[in-house]
Design a protein around this motif. Structure first.
Motif, PDB file in Angstrom:
ATOM      1  N   GLY A  88      92.744  10.237  -6.218  1.00  6.63           N
ATOM      2  CA  GLY A  88      91.619  11.054  -6.659  1.00  6.63           C
ATOM      3  C   GLY A  88      91.956  11.827  -7.912  1.00  6.63           C
ATOM      4  O   GLY A  88      93.081  12.277  -8.106  1.00  6.63           O
ATOM      5  N   SER A  89      90.966  11.984  -8.794  1.00  8.07           N
ATOM      6  CA  SER A  89      91.200  12.699 -10.038  1.00  8.07           C
ATOM      7  C   SER A  89      91.574  14.146  -9.784  1.00  8.07           C
ATOM      8  O   SER A  89      92.253  14.769 -10.580  1.00  8.07           O
ATOM      9  N   GLY A  90      91.085  14.686  -8.687  1.00  6.48           N
ATOM     10  CA  GLY A  90      91.365  16.080  -8.408  1.00  6.48           C
ATOM     11  C   GLY A  90      92.765  16.322  -7.870  1.00  6.48           C
ATOM     12  O   GLY A  90      93.249  17.437  -7.893  1.00  6.48           O
ATOM     13  N   GLY A  91      93.399  15.297  -7.383  1.00  2.00           N
ATOM     14  CA  GLY A  91      94.728  15.457  -6.842  1.00  2.00           C
ATOM     15  C   GLY A  91      94.725  16.236  -5.538  1.00  2.00           C
ATOM     16  O   GLY A  91      93.783  16.176  -4.762  1.00  2.00           O
ATOM     17  N   ASP A  92      95.805  16.988  -5.314  1.00  2.00           N
ATOM     18  CA  ASP A  92      95.939  17.735  -4.077  1.00  2.00           C
ATOM     19  C   ASP A  92      95.234  19.082  -4.178  1.00  2.00           C
ATOM     20  O   ASP A  92      94.205  19.212  -4.804  1.00  2.00           O
ATOM     21  N   ASP A  93      95.819  20.081  -3.585  1.00  2.00           N
ATOM     22  CA  ASP A  93      95.205  21.404  -3.506  1.00  2.00           C
ATOM     23  C   ASP A  93      95.054  22.010  -4.900  1.00  2.00           C
ATOM     24  O   ASP A  93      96.024  22.431  -5.509  1.00  2.00           O
ATOM     25  N   GLY A  94      93.824  22.031  -5.412  1.00  2.00           N
ATOM     26  CA  GLY A  94      93.572  22.590  -6.731  1.00  2.00           C
ATOM     27  C   GLY A  94      92.917  23.948  -6.650  1.00  2.00           C
ATOM     28  O   GLY A  94      91.998  24.253  -7.402  1.00  2.00           O
ATOM     29  N   VAL A  95      93.378  24.793  -5.736  1.00  2.00           N
ATOM     30  CA  VAL A  95      92.763  26.097  -5.518  1.00  2.00           C
ATOM     31  C   VAL A  95      93.655  27.191  -6.078  1.00  2.00           C
ATOM     32  O   VAL A  95      94.856  27.202  -5.857  1.00  2.00           O
ATOM     33  N   VAL A  96      93.049  28.096  -6.847  1.00  2.00           N
ATOM     34  CA  VAL A  96      93.747  29.252  -7.395  1.00  2.00           C
ATOM     35  C   VAL A  96      93.242  30.493  -6.680  1.00  2.00           C
ATOM     36  O   VAL A  96      92.039  30.677  -6.519  1.00  2.00           O
ATOM     37  N   ASP A  97      94.137  31.363  -6.241  1.00  2.00           N
ATOM     38  CA  ASP A  97      93.763  32.557  -5.479  1.00  2.00           C
ATOM     39  C   ASP A  97      94.167  33.830  -6.241  1.00  2.00           C
ATOM     40  O   ASP A  97      95.229  34.387  -5.991  1.00  2.00           O
ATOM     41  N   PRO A  98      93.331  34.276  -7.168  1.00  2.00           N
ATOM     42  CA  PRO A  98      93.651  35.548  -7.833  1.00  2.00           C
ATOM     43  C   PRO A  98      93.370  36.723  -6.913  1.00  2.00           C
ATOM     44  O   PRO A  98      92.493  36.664  -6.065  1.00  2.00           O
ATOM     45  N   GLU A  99      94.127  37.811  -7.084  1.00  2.00           N
ATOM     46  CA  GLU A  99      93.933  38.999  -6.270  1.00  2.00           C
ATOM     47  C   GLU A  99      92.953  39.944  -6.953  1.00  2.00           C
ATOM     48  O   GLU A  99      92.976  40.110  -8.162  1.00  2.00           O
ATOM     49  N   LEU A 100      92.083  40.558  -6.173  1.00  2.00           N
ATOM     50  CA  LEU A 100      91.182  41.586  -6.668  1.00  2.00           C
ATOM     51  C   LEU A 100      91.764  42.931  -6.249  1.00  2.00           C
ATOM     52  O   LEU A 100      91.772  43.264  -5.070  1.00  2.00           O
ATOM     53  N   LYS A 101      92.262  43.704  -7.248  1.00  2.00           N
ATOM     54  CA  LYS A 101      92.937  44.947  -6.928  1.00  2.00           C
ATOM     55  C   LYS A 101      92.071  46.155  -7.260  1.00  2.00           C
ATOM     56  O   LYS A 101      91.292  46.142  -8.196  1.00  2.00           O
ATOM     57  N   GLU A 102      92.253  47.186  -6.467  1.00  2.00           N
ATOM     58  CA  GLU A 102      91.586  48.449  -6.714  1.00  2.00           C
ATOM     59  C   GLU A 102      92.367  49.224  -7.774  1.00  2.00           C
ATOM     60  O   GLU A 102      93.498  48.862  -8.111  1.00  2.00           O
ATOM     61  N   PRO A 103      91.770  50.297  -8.323  1.00  2.00           N
ATOM     62  CA  PRO A 103      92.514  51.107  -9.313  1.00  2.00           C
ATOM     63  C   PRO A 103      93.857  51.600  -8.806  1.00  2.00           C
ATOM     64  O   PRO A 103      94.772  51.835  -9.583  1.00  2.00           O
ATOM     65  N   SER A 104      94.004  51.746  -7.483  1.00  2.00           N
ATOM     66  CA  SER A 104      95.270  52.205  -6.906  1.00  2.00           C
ATOM     67  C   SER A 104      96.280  51.076  -6.775  1.00  2.00           C
ATOM     68  O   SER A 104      97.337  51.264  -6.187  1.00  2.00           O
ATOM     69  N   THR A 105      95.945  49.876  -7.319  1.00  2.00           N
ATOM     70  CA  THR A 105      96.773  48.657  -7.284  1.00  2.00           C
ATOM     71  C   THR A 105      96.852  48.046  -5.890  1.00  2.00           C
ATOM     72  O   THR A 105      97.618  47.112  -5.673  1.00  2.00           O
ATOM     73  N   ASN A 106      96.103  48.574  -4.933  1.00  2.00           N
ATOM     74  CA  ASN A 106      96.055  47.939  -3.612  1.00  2.00           C
ATOM     75  C   ASN A 106      95.154  46.715  -3.672  1.00  2.00           C
ATOM     76  O   ASN A 106      94.118  46.722  -4.343  1.00  2.00           O
ATOM     77  N   VAL A 107      95.539  45.673  -2.964  1.00  3.51           N
ATOM     78  CA  VAL A 107      94.741  44.463  -2.941  1.00  3.51           C
ATOM     79  C   VAL A 107      93.484  44.704  -2.111  1.00  3.51           C
ATOM     80  O   VAL A 107      93.559  44.996  -0.921  1.00  3.51           O
ATOM     81  N   ALA A 108      92.318  44.593  -2.755  1.00  2.00           N
ATOM     82  CA  ALA A 108      91.056  44.843  -2.061  1.00  2.00           C
ATOM     83  C   ALA A 108      90.517  43.585  -1.410  1.00  2.00           C
ATOM     84  O   ALA A 108      89.901  43.636  -0.348  1.00  2.00           O
ATOM     85  N   ALA A 109      90.736  42.441  -2.058  1.00  2.00           N
ATOM     86  CA  ALA A 109      90.214  41.182  -1.516  1.00  2.00           C
ATOM     87  C   ALA A 109      90.875  40.026  -2.237  1.00  2.00           C
ATOM     88  O   ALA A 109      91.542  40.201  -3.262  1.00  2.00           O
ATOM     89  N   TYR A 110      90.682  38.835  -1.700  1.00  2.00           N
ATOM     90  CA  TYR A 110      91.145  37.612  -2.317  1.00  2.00           C
ATOM     91  C   TYR A 110      89.944  36.705  -2.563  1.00  2.00           C
ATOM     92  O   TYR A 110      88.999  36.688  -1.778  1.00  2.00           O
ATOM     93  N   ARG A 111      89.971  35.971  -3.637  1.00  2.00           N
ATOM     94  CA  ARG A 111      88.911  35.007  -3.894  1.00  2.00           C
ATOM     95  C   ARG A 111      89.547  33.719  -4.378  1.00  2.00           C
ATOM     96  O   ARG A 111      90.619  33.729  -4.989  1.00  2.00           O
TER      97      ARG A 111
END
Length: 204
Positions: free
Chosen positions: A23-46
């Motif tokens: 397949g052209s897409g290959g294997d796992d092509g998912v990127v998971d950047p972190e959404l951080k609050e101003p306090s640098t705590n991780v608020a969520a993942y997308r």
């Protein structure tokens, strides 16, 4: 659930027997950047599902990759016009821009393991997806067509600068009847009256 809804919009589910061996897409092509609050705590993942462009083959998965972009000289031209005309200079960004264009080539990607239901499933790409070798070119061609249809003309001095002349009332200040837009991939700069800039962004 959000991932499943979005993937259903841009992909067609295929049975493994119908999918190609590589397949052209290959294997796992998912990127998971972190959404951080101003306090640098991780608020969520997308997650962003990207095409594995490094696994694509020229001639089979894509043909051309070149896409023009806004030059520094063109940016200076836009700034000079804003200063001369007194019009506001506004930056903007197209959200999920590449997904607005349809895929040119028949490509397949595998559902990432973390989102799979346990079976090896493949999906046929319906829309343009980030990560493809020709993704930027496909999006740029679509945007140019829409801008031309909207009355914008490409500037001879810069392939990513577009100008539109509008009807204005008599004795209007110089430059009010002209809208100038510069495109840099999925970002841009508009020098125009606020009403035209708002209309342009909502229409595009």
């Amino acid at each position: 659930a959000r991932f499943q809804n979005e993937s259903a919009r841009i992909h067609e589910l295929l049975h493994p027997s119908r999918a190609p061996f590589a397949g052209s897409g290959g294997d796992d092509g998912v990127v998971d950047p972190e959404l951080k609050e101003p306090s640098t705590n991780v608020a969520a993942y997308r997650a962003r599902w990207c095409l594995r462009g490094d696994l694509q083959t020229e001639g089979a998965d894509y043909d051309e990759t070149y896409s023009p972009t806004l030059t520094l000289r063109s940016v200076r031209l836009l700034a000079a016009w804003a200063a001369h005309s007194g019009l506001p200079m506004r930056g903007f960004d197209f959200q999920a821009a590449y997904l607005n264009a349809e895929a040119e080539k028949e490509s397949y990607i595998r559902v990432p393991d973390r989102y799979s239901d346990g079976e090896v499933t493949f999906r046929r790409l319906l829309l343009n997806l980030y990560g493809g070798k020709d993704a930027g070119r496909i999006w740029h061609q679509l945007l140019v067509k829409k801008m031309m249809k909207d009355g914008y003309l490409r500037c001879a001095a810069g392939s990513c600068v577009f100008i539109k002349r509008m009807d204005v009332v008599p004795l209007a200040p110089p430059g009010v009847g002209i809208s100038v837009v510069g495109i840099y991939s999925d970002d841009g700069i508009a020098v125009s009256v606020p009403a035209e800039a708002d209309r342009f962004l909502s229409h595009m």
